[in-house]
Enzyme design. Structure first.
Site, mmCIF file in Angstrom:
data_model
loop_
_atom_site.group_PDB
_atom_site.id
_atom_site.type_symbol
_atom_site.label_atom_id
_atom_site.label_comp_id
_atom_site.label_asym_id
_atom_site.label_seq_id
_atom_site.Cartn_x
_atom_site.Cartn_y
_atom_site.Cartn_z
ATOM 1 N N GLY A 1 66.904 29.004 57.063
ATOM 2 C CA GLY A 1 67.970 29.187 56.696
ATOM 3 C C GLY A 1 68.101 29.538 54.385
ATOM 4 O O GLY A 1 67.511 29.353 53.740
ATOM 5 N N GLU A 2 68.767 30.917 54.750
ATOM 6 C CA GLU A 2 69.560 31.234 53.295
ATOM 7 C C GLU A 2 70.965 30.462 53.165
ATOM 8 O O GLU A 2 71.999 30.910 53.868
ATOM 9 C CB GLU A 2 69.858 32.933 53.419
ATOM 10 C CG GLU A 2 69.911 33.277 52.115
ATOM 11 C CD GLU A 2 69.764 32.907 51.053
ATOM 12 O OE1 GLU A 2 68.894 32.325 50.962
ATOM 13 O OE2 GLU A 2 71.014 32.314 50.164
ATOM 14 N N CYS B 1 61.462 37.381 54.771
ATOM 15 C CA CYS B 1 60.266 37.499 53.544
ATOM 16 C C CYS B 1 59.073 37.074 54.295
ATOM 17 O O CYS B 1 59.128 35.934 55.697
ATOM 18 C CB CYS B 1 60.839 35.984 52.910
ATOM 19 S SG CYS B 1 62.037 36.268 51.926
ATOM 20 N N CYS C 1 57.474 23.424 52.051
ATOM 21 C CA CYS C 1 57.781 24.904 51.842
ATOM 22 C C CYS C 1 57.661 25.757 53.327
ATOM 23 O O CYS C 1 56.476 26.079 52.665
ATOM 24 C CB CYS C 1 58.077 25.352 50.482
ATOM 25 S SG CYS C 1 58.679 24.355 49.399
ATOM 26 N N CYS D 1 65.235 17.000 52.381
ATOM 27 C CA CYS D 1 65.146 18.709 52.326
ATOM 28 C C CYS D 1 65.659 19.199 53.989
ATOM 29 O O CYS D 1 65.093 18.766 54.802
ATOM 30 C CB CYS D 1 63.766 19.554 52.962
ATOM 31 S SG CYS D 1 63.573 21.556 52.814
ATOM 32 N N CYS E 1 66.671 31.875 60.370
ATOM 33 C CA CYS E 1 67.321 32.979 59.073
ATOM 34 C C CYS E 1 66.976 33.928 59.006
ATOM 35 O O CYS E 1 65.706 34.669 59.981
ATOM 36 C CB CYS E 1 66.275 32.293 57.836
ATOM 37 S SG CYS E 1 66.527 32.943 56.044
ATOM 38 N N CYS F 1 57.009 33.560 54.995
ATOM 39 C CA CYS F 1 57.873 32.136 55.472
ATOM 40 C C CYS F 1 58.138 32.127 56.459
ATOM 41 O O CYS F 1 58.581 32.684 57.654
ATOM 42 C CB CYS F 1 59.407 32.779 55.079
ATOM 43 S SG CYS F 1 60.096 30.682 55.495
ATOM 44 N N GLU G 1 65.066 21.712 61.682
ATOM 45 C CA GLU G 1 64.788 20.624 61.141
ATOM 46 C C GLU G 1 64.758 20.176 59.529
ATOM 47 O O GLU G 1 65.107 21.169 58.768
ATOM 48 C CB GLU G 1 62.732 20.992 60.675
ATOM 49 C CG GLU G 1 62.471 21.399 62.300
ATOM 50 C CD GLU G 1 61.095 21.942 62.340
ATOM 51 O OE1 GLU G 1 60.500 21.174 63.082
ATOM 52 O OE2 GLU G 1 61.059 22.969 61.835
HETATM 53 N N1 SAH Z 1 66.091 31.126 52.128
HETATM 54 C C1 SAH Z 1 66.517 29.552 50.742
HETATM 55 C C2 SAH Z 1 65.755 28.549 50.683
HETATM 56 C C3 SAH Z 1 64.543 28.279 51.789
HETATM 57 S S1 SAH Z 1 63.002 28.366 51.081
HETATM 58 C C4 SAH Z 1 65.273 30.645 49.063
HETATM 59 O O1 SAH Z 1 64.872 31.375 49.963
HETATM 60 O O2 SAH Z 1 65.256 30.304 48.637
HETATM 61 C C5 SAH Z 1 62.866 27.318 50.192
HETATM 62 C C6 SAH Z 1 61.578 28.109 49.479
HETATM 63 O O3 SAH Z 1 60.835 27.886 49.772
HETATM 64 C C7 SAH Z 1 61.965 28.993 48.636
HETATM 65 O O4 SAH Z 1 61.387 29.652 47.541
HETATM 66 C C8 SAH Z 1 61.388 29.658 49.804
HETATM 67 O O5 SAH Z 1 60.995 31.218 49.082
HETATM 68 C C9 SAH Z 1 59.743 29.209 49.745
HETATM 69 N N2 SAH Z 1 58.904 29.358 50.428
HETATM 70 C C10 SAH Z 1 58.834 30.406 51.624
HETATM 71 N N3 SAH Z 1 57.832 30.114 52.738
HETATM 72 C C11 SAH Z 1 56.936 29.536 51.993
HETATM 73 C C12 SAH Z 1 55.300 29.385 52.272
HETATM 74 N N4 SAH Z 1 54.980 29.934 52.837
HETATM 75 N N5 SAH Z 1 55.007 28.490 50.459
HETATM 76 C C13 SAH Z 1 55.103 28.125 49.688
HETATM 77 N N6 SAH Z 1 56.967 28.518 49.859
HETATM 78 C C14 SAH Z 1 57.270 29.256 50.572
#
Ligand code: SAH
Length: 379
Positions: free
Chosen positions: A191-192, A140, A372, A129, A136, A143, A116
């Site tokens: 993704g990372e 985490c 996010c 974005c 990924c 997420c 997406e």
């Molecule tokens: N993998 C990368 C980029 C993708 S996520 C990273 O971890 O930075 C982009 C951002 O959204 C990251 O800061 C991630 O931690 C955050 N994020 C993930 N899940 C979220 C959620 N449920 N609510 C708010 N932010 C979230």
């Protein structure tokens, strides 16, 4: 349906290898340098100088339809476009929010993988974005993307194409608010990005180099967001491209961060913050610290104080960093919930009191699961 118990989580490899023998995404001009594009055409028996024209259509005019490339000889158009602009992805769903100013697109890649991207238009800028991997591998637990695991890395062209399509939508006035310019790119979709380093760096180059090599965006307006792959942060600092780095910290102490950002068991908070500071020292670019505020998990006042200590420790001071707390976007089935308003305010107040630039981020698109951490790419 399997009735097997869920397998225990396996340790995360730093560089996620792709299975052998899998078909690669189509090769596209966005994967190639200017010289490589020329060589490719020559190898195919086509005139090399046409590569520049095709690239100008793609990156400057944002056109990939051969019908619109009237400066190319009609007899060669199809062959040139087939060689340099193969189909990379198909939009299979578009959802809008914020009165049409947020647009989420679900893409199907050549092998059926789903990713997406989300375009967000603001008063003074438009940001896309984008995803860098299908799924990924960072796992985490708060997420949505992290719950499905990694399907595969995306290619440079697959990453870049999301931006080109977004830039075209802005230019054509397809996004509410009339024609405009796409100005910012954030690698905060699925993704990372630093676990797919080579393709990500290639994409960063294509996005920032001027046409016909690339799209010509300002490096400062491109943000690479990482969970904190320390060796890759150091490597990126040495590339000489001053993109903005965002570090998803989410906790100032190892005990908690080990739980909510599992890669922390590999790279501690201290090592990770150190690498982020080095990124600032080398590039002069202020680093963004992402901090999703989760109720009674990481939002205590003492953790805000500890975060300030950790960031400004070792003589680093406060000028190198900008903290972006973001109210957690709740993911169905997750034990994590959004912090109370008062706690969020207090968290920001404490950081600000310590001289740390802090901006509570908005949560655009949460009603269409476009915010996010909500990207899960299901049909
Ligand atoms: N993998 C990368 C980029 C993708 S996520 C990273 O971890 O930075 C982009 C951002 O959204 C990251 O800061 C991630 O931690 C955050 N994020 C993930 N899940 C979220 C959620 N449920 N609510 C708010 N932010 C979230």
């Amino acid at each position: 349906m399997s009735d097997q118990p869920a397998a225990a989580p396996t340790p995360l490899p730093l560089v996620l290898a792709e299975p052998r023998g899998r078909k690669k995404p189509p090769r596209h001009l966005a994967d190639l340098t200017v010289d490589e594009r020329k060589d490719l055409l020559v190898e195919m028996g086509l005139p090399g100088f046409r590569a520049r024209q095709v690239a100008t259509h793609y990156f400057s005019r944002l056109v990939d339809d051969p019908e619109q490339m009237t400066d190319l000889p009609a007899g060669q158009r199809a062959a040139l476009v087939e060689a340099l602009l193969p189909d990379l992805m198909t939009s299979i769903r578009e959802q809008t929010a914020d009165k049409g100013k947020t647009v989420k697109t679900l893409w199907k890649l050549f092998d059926g993988s789903l990713v997406e991207s989300v375009l967000m238009r603001y008063k003074d800028r438009a940001t896309i974005c984008i995803s860098s991997q299908a799924g990924c591998g960072m796992a985490c637990p708060f997420c949505a993307t992290g719950q499905g695991g990694l399907q595969r890395n995306m290619s440079t062209a697959e990453i870049v194409h999301q931006v080109v399509v977004g830039a075209r939508a802005m230019a054509n006035g397809d996004v509410a608010g009339g024609p405009g310019r796409l100005s910012n790119v954030v690698f905060m979709g699925m993704g990372e990005p630093l676990a797919n380093y080579k393709a990500t760096l290639g994409a960063v180059r294509r996005l920032t180099e001027p046409a016909p090599s690339g799209l010509g965006l300002s490096a400062r307006h491109v943000t690479v967001s990482t969970v904190g792959l320390v060796p890759r942060i150091r490597q990126l600092a040495g590339e000489g491209i001053p993109v903005t780095l965002a570090l998803s910290l989410h906790a100032p102490d190892d005990e908690l961060r080990n739980d909510i950002v599992p890669i922390n068991t590999r790279f501690s908070v201290a090592e990770t913050v150190d690498a982020a500071y080095e990124y600032f020292a080398k590039t002069g670019r202020r680093v963004s610290i992402e901090y999703a505020l989760m109720k009674d998990i990481n939002d205590q006042g003492w953790r805000a104080d500890l975060l300030a200590d950790v960031l400004s420790g070792d003589g680093r001071g406060t000028g190198w960093v900008h903290v972006n707390p973001i109210p957690l976007n709740e993911v169905p089935g997750s034990r994590f919930t959004r912090s109370r308003e008062d706690d969020m305010d207090e968290f920001v107040r404490r950081l600000t009191a310590r001289g740390i630039a802090t901006t509570l981020r908005d949560t655009r698109g949460s009603d269409i699961d476009a915010a996010c951490g909500q990207l899960a790419a299901s049909e």
